[in-house]
Write a protein that holds these residues in place. Structure first.
Motif, mmCIF file in Angstrom:
data_model
loop_
_atom_site.group_PDB
_atom_site.id
_atom_site.type_symbol
_atom_site.label_atom_id
_atom_site.label_comp_id
_atom_site.label_asym_id
_atom_site.label_seq_id
_atom_site.Cartn_x
_atom_site.Cartn_y
_atom_site.Cartn_z
ATOM 1 N N UNK A 133 24.339 -21.815 26.857
ATOM 2 C CA UNK A 133 23.964 -22.624 28.041
ATOM 3 C C UNK A 133 22.832 -23.602 27.694
ATOM 4 N N UNK A 134 23.001 -24.854 28.054
ATOM 5 C CA UNK A 134 21.915 -25.819 27.866
ATOM 6 C C UNK A 134 20.787 -25.502 28.837
ATOM 7 N N UNK A 165 18.308 -25.380 31.810
ATOM 8 C CA UNK A 165 18.604 -25.653 33.212
ATOM 9 C C UNK A 165 17.915 -26.916 33.700
ATOM 10 N N UNK A 189 25.129 -30.287 24.270
ATOM 11 C CA UNK A 189 26.555 -30.085 24.533
ATOM 12 C C UNK A 189 27.418 -30.773 23.476
#
Lengths: 297, 297
Positions: B1-2, B4, B44
DNA sequence: TCCATCATGTAAGTTTTTCTAACATTTTGG
DNA sequence: CCAAAATGTTAGAAAAACTTACATGATGGA
């Protein structure tokens, strides 16, 4: 809005059930979690967890917040996965009943693979409606009345439940009135499925003689029925061909309106899933559930 | 997950439409946004926005991600607001049609206020199904076929559309066959509502003589109809009392199956909303849509 | 009953992230 | 073609999140 990292820590805490477990899950120390929770409670000016001894317990507000935050992060995670390369090629996971899979879906899969060669499919013939969690199942095809709240539900095929058997068996039962059926053996799937609920609704346990219910895997049930081994509860749509060909005859039919539904999560769908849904819709409309004549005229 | 924060920056960028606007929205400088977007795209390994000159444009992946992230943060924001506003008692915002509000909801509100004295209500009689955005409307009561995708839909009252008028007016029209109605004036609400669509479906514009359609606010329409000023399209449920009392008579009825539905967002509901929904359900089941005799026997 | 163990709470200091300030670059409208 | 306005870029400052280290409190077996 409180800091997002604190919310994520809280979400992990609730999911993991303990501070240390949450810390491991996020790859940090327990102190980090502890501090974030404290900061969150201070920021919201609200108690989220209350401890009784070593046991953690959520307050009402905490439970509510946890649920919302979990959903939110889940949605975000899914969106991220959708656009990330590894997940782009993740196969579509379709949950469905074994009977629908073998009788309807699998025979048509060639057409799907032809239209979308890049998309891999995983069919999971499972009895229950699996939760459509992020990273889990993308869609489900279920039999029922379409009353699944919180999910996107789309009618695919009207599929009333019927009881079928080979013509020979029914002749033998002499008229096949409901009472006449009592003496015949029942074929039942091993797992719970669209038919087993019908059986219990109709009180078949009482109808059938002891020892006259044969349990067997779903994919073998139709063959057993054709061979005259007993009565089978199936959806009309899936055995239409058998009925037309005279291999099976309808003995009873359910009155409730049931159908196969395409069930998805509300919200965004990745391209592969959209393609699958579109394909299923088209296939279903090409072969609509036909309305057949009344049973045993 | 990148990270937040990067996702939130991206979400703000898309919402605001420009880097500076997003920066103002989050209370930071434009450089912060710019960096976060760059970091997100790097994390990403994916291009999210593409610039043609000064104009910003989203890539396909960017659009998908933006939508998912927006939903996710919206859900989180709502959950946070739910637990913080629990003390502040933000009033329930209910969107409904003006006719349903005046004929059904308002007369029953006393019972709700009695049962839940702490909950304030805001009724918004609006013609269209307002988006149930976080911070906006909590629920809507709408007339239709229940086919609102992405929302939780619950049938409240079957409510077929009918055309009513005062008995005197119908006698005057001599038989009240559809053709006989052509000469009568129509009463129509100013705004679009459950009836106006019916009118256009039936081609009333052609039926009615020019100049014989009276537009007036929804709450006055029933009075005008009772007074014999013209034909009104209403839902059967709401004028049952008038019909029973002989103040109005049915001249025509719609064949399509329409009803009032309680429409909410899927997912969590704050306690006040749950209470309201429960109350509405009970009220609706106490006064079910009665099936009346055929029109003009 | 007591103590070892385990989970959590707290504080100070460090690391990492995020932001700002300042400047460079690019586009648009007059 | 230039001024204005928006965005891109970088170094250093500010803020945050994390770790280490220690303290506290509960649990369960000896």
């Amino acid at each position: 809005m409180p800091p997002l990292s604190a919310l994520r820590a809280f979400s992990a805490l609730v999911e993991a059930g303990s501070v240390v477990a949450a810390a491991t899950q996020l790859g940090v120390t327990h102190a980090a979690i502890s501090q974030q929770i404290r900061a969150l409670e201070k920021a919201l000016d609200l108690q989220l967890v209350s401890r009784v001894g070593r046991k953690m317990e959520l307050t009402d507000a905490g439970r509510h917040l946890a649920e919302g935050v979990r959903r939110g992060f889940g949605e975000i995670q899914r969106a991220v996965e959708d656009v990330t390369d590894e997940q782009r090629q993740r196969p579509l996971q379709i949950s469905t009943t074994s009977m629908f899979a073998s009788s309807w879906l699998v025979p048509r899969l060639g057409s799907f693979r032809l239209a979308h060669p890049g998309v891999d499919l995983v069919l999971d013939p499972s009895p229950a409606l699996r939760p459509l969690e992020p990273g889990g199942f993308d869609a489900a095809i279920r039999h029922g009345k379409g009353d699944w709240s919180g999910l996107e539900v789309e009618l695919l095929l009207p599929a009333p439940l019927i009881v079928v058997a080979s013509p020979e068996l029914l002749d033998q039962a002499n008229g096949a009135a409901p009472e006449g059926l009592a003496g015949l053996p029942w074929l039942s799937e091993l797992e719970q499925n669209e038919a087993s609920l019908f059986l219990s609704r109709q009180g078949v346990e009482k109808l059938a003689c002891p020892g006259s219910v044969i349990h067997l895997p779903g994919n073998l049930m139709l063959e057993a029925a054709r061979a005259g081994h007993g009565l089978a509860v199936v959806t009309e749509t899936l055995v239409q061909a058998d009925i037309d060909a005279g291999r099976l005859q309808i003995a009873m039919r359910d009155v409730s309106e049931r159908a196969y539904y395409l069930v998805t999560r509300p919200g965004l769908q990745r391209p592969a899933l959209r393609a699958f849904c579109k394909w299923v819709r088209r296939e279903a409309s090409v072969t609509p559930g036909r309305i057949v004549a009344a049973p045993r005229t």
